[in-house]
Design a protein around this motif. Sequence first.
Motif, short mmCIF file in Angstrom:
data_model
loop_
_atom_site.label_atom_id
_atom_site.label_comp_id
_atom_site.label_asym_id
_atom_site.label_seq_id
_atom_site.Cartn_x
_atom_site.Cartn_y
_atom_site.Cartn_z
N MET A 104 -7.29 8.78 13.44
CA MET A 104 -5.86 8.79 13.68
C MET A 104 -5.12 8.62 12.36
SD MET A 104 -3.64 6.29 16.18
CE MET A 104 -4.82 6.52 17.50
N LYS A 105 -4.09 9.46 12.12
CA LYS A 105 -3.33 9.38 10.89
C LYS A 105 -1.86 9.09 11.18
CE LYS A 105 -6.03 12.73 8.21
NZ LYS A 105 -5.98 14.00 7.46
N SER A 106 -1.25 8.30 10.31
CA SER A 106 0.18 8.10 10.38
C SER A 106 0.86 9.23 9.61
CB SER A 106 0.56 6.75 9.77
OG SER A 106 0.30 6.77 8.37
N ASN A 107 2.18 9.32 9.75
CA ASN A 107 2.92 10.33 8.99
C ASN A 107 2.70 10.14 7.48
OD1 ASN A 107 4.06 11.62 11.24
ND2 ASN A 107 5.77 10.19 11.31
N ALA A 108 2.70 8.89 7.04
CA ALA A 108 2.54 8.60 5.61
C ALA A 108 1.15 9.02 5.12
CB ALA A 108 2.77 7.12 5.34
N GLU A 109 0.13 8.78 5.93
CA GLU A 109 -1.23 9.15 5.54
C GLU A 109 -1.39 10.66 5.46
OE1 GLU A 109 -3.77 5.37 7.36
OE2 GLU A 109 -3.18 7.04 8.68
N LEU A 110 -0.82 11.37 6.44
CA LEU A 110 -0.91 12.82 6.42
C LEU A 110 -0.12 13.40 5.24
CD1 LEU A 110 -2.02 15.33 7.75
CD2 LEU A 110 -0.03 15.36 9.26
N GLN A 111 1.02 12.81 4.96
CA GLN A 111 1.82 13.25 3.81
C GLN A 111 1.01 13.11 2.52
OE1 GLN A 111 5.01 10.67 2.49
NE2 GLN A 111 6.34 12.43 2.08
N LYS A 112 0.33 11.98 2.35
CA LYS A 112 -0.47 11.78 1.14
C LYS A 112 -1.62 12.78 1.07
CE LYS A 112 -2.91 8.32 -1.60
NZ LYS A 112 -3.97 9.27 -1.98
N ASP A 113 -2.25 13.06 2.21
CA ASP A 113 -3.35 14.04 2.23
C ASP A 113 -2.86 15.42 1.80
OD1 ASP A 113 -5.15 12.15 3.02
OD2 ASP A 113 -5.26 12.78 5.12
N VAL A 114 -1.68 15.82 2.29
CA VAL A 114 -1.14 17.12 1.92
C VAL A 114 -0.77 17.14 0.44
CG1 VAL A 114 0.76 18.76 2.28
CG2 VAL A 114 -0.32 17.65 4.24
N GLN A 115 -0.16 16.07 -0.05
CA GLN A 115 0.20 15.99 -1.47
C GLN A 115 -1.05 16.06 -2.34
OE1 GLN A 115 2.34 12.28 -1.26
NE2 GLN A 115 4.35 13.27 -1.29
N ASP A 116 -2.12 15.38 -1.93
CA ASP A 116 -3.37 15.41 -2.68
C ASP A 116 -3.99 16.81 -2.66
OD1 ASP A 116 -3.13 12.77 -3.31
OD2 ASP A 116 -4.53 12.05 -1.77
N ALA A 117 -3.88 17.51 -1.51
CA ALA A 117 -4.42 18.87 -1.41
C ALA A 117 -3.68 19.82 -2.35
CB ALA A 117 -4.31 19.37 0.03
N ILE A 118 -2.38 19.64 -2.47
CA ILE A 118 -1.58 20.47 -3.38
C ILE A 118 -1.94 20.15 -4.84
CG2 ILE A 118 0.77 20.85 -4.23
CD1 ILE A 118 1.70 20.58 -1.30
N LYS A 119 -2.12 18.86 -5.15
CA LYS A 119 -2.51 18.47 -6.51
C LYS A 119 -3.86 19.05 -6.90
CE LYS A 119 -0.11 13.99 -6.53
NZ LYS A 119 -0.29 12.51 -6.51
N TRP A 120 -4.74 19.24 -5.91
CA TRP A 120 -6.09 19.71 -6.17
C TRP A 120 -6.13 21.19 -6.57
CZ3 TRP A 120 -10.23 16.91 -6.98
CH2 TRP A 120 -11.49 17.50 -6.92
N GLU A 121 -5.06 21.94 -6.23
CA GLU A 121 -5.01 23.36 -6.56
C GLU A 121 -4.56 23.53 -8.01
OE1 GLU A 121 -6.04 25.80 -4.68
OE2 GLU A 121 -6.51 24.41 -3.05
N PRO A 122 -5.42 24.11 -8.88
CA PRO A 122 -5.09 24.20 -10.31
C PRO A 122 -3.86 25.05 -10.61
CG PRO A 122 -7.05 25.50 -9.77
CD PRO A 122 -6.74 24.68 -8.56
N MET A 123 -3.52 25.97 -9.71
CA MET A 123 -2.37 26.84 -9.94
C MET A 123 -1.05 26.13 -9.71
SD MET A 123 -1.54 30.48 -8.03
CE MET A 123 -3.11 31.17 -8.56
N LEU A 124 -1.09 25.02 -8.94
CA LEU A 124 0.14 24.39 -8.48
C LEU A 124 0.52 23.18 -9.31
CD1 LEU A 124 -0.51 24.54 -4.63
CD2 LEU A 124 0.78 26.16 -6.02
#
Length: 225
Positions: free
Chosen positions: A1-21
């Motif tokens: 189960m994820k809170s809004n804050a946890e999901l937000q951090k996961d998405v932010q981390d996924a974007i950081k992981w992309e070298p183009m972004l």
Amino acid sequence: MKSNAELQKDVQDAIKWEPMLNAAEIGVTVKDGVVTLTGVVDTYIKKTEAEDAAKNVAGVKAVVEKIEVKHNTQLGKKDDNEIAAEILNAFRWNWQIPNDKVRVKVEKGWVTLEGNLDWGYQRDAAKNAVKNLLGVVGVINDIKIKPTSEEVIEKAAIESALKRNWSIYDNDITVKVSGHKATLTGTVDSWYQKQEAGRIAYNAPGVWSVDNELTVDYDYALMDS
């Protein structure tokens, strides 16, 4: 189960992981599994990469994409004719895209693709060839899948292909066929799984269209923590 804050951090981390972004260019807000992306990037491919990164995160039910594309003027501004010429040249060098089957219209950097193709992968290849080009602001893919052969959709073949896929094999997906349309219903755990199921169905012989009614079902915490 994820809170809004946890999901937000996961998405932010996924974007950081992309070298183009550049994560600093993209804002992320989340409410009950719906992710909204905002910001400004200098190429269309960055816009689509950010969207794909968000969709692939477990727990994302939908993505509202509000990212703007504003090209770097130092790279030189391209007019619509130049963009169209580059698209046609990219098509000629791509073996997946049949010659002279896709019509291209460009208006203020927005590209519209039209025509009839035999396979879903050819439709995807046409869009992918366009989104990497400088000057493109957005893509409207109106290509229709209408094979020259009148193959009958094999429901069992689509079901088997879904079960073979490691990411969705254990999900509750029901396949219905009518004419040249396949309909997918049931539940999956992520937006990525929904898209993957639709892609697999689209690639089946005889399929001209896919009605993807899969529901993304994921548990969320009632309060942020």
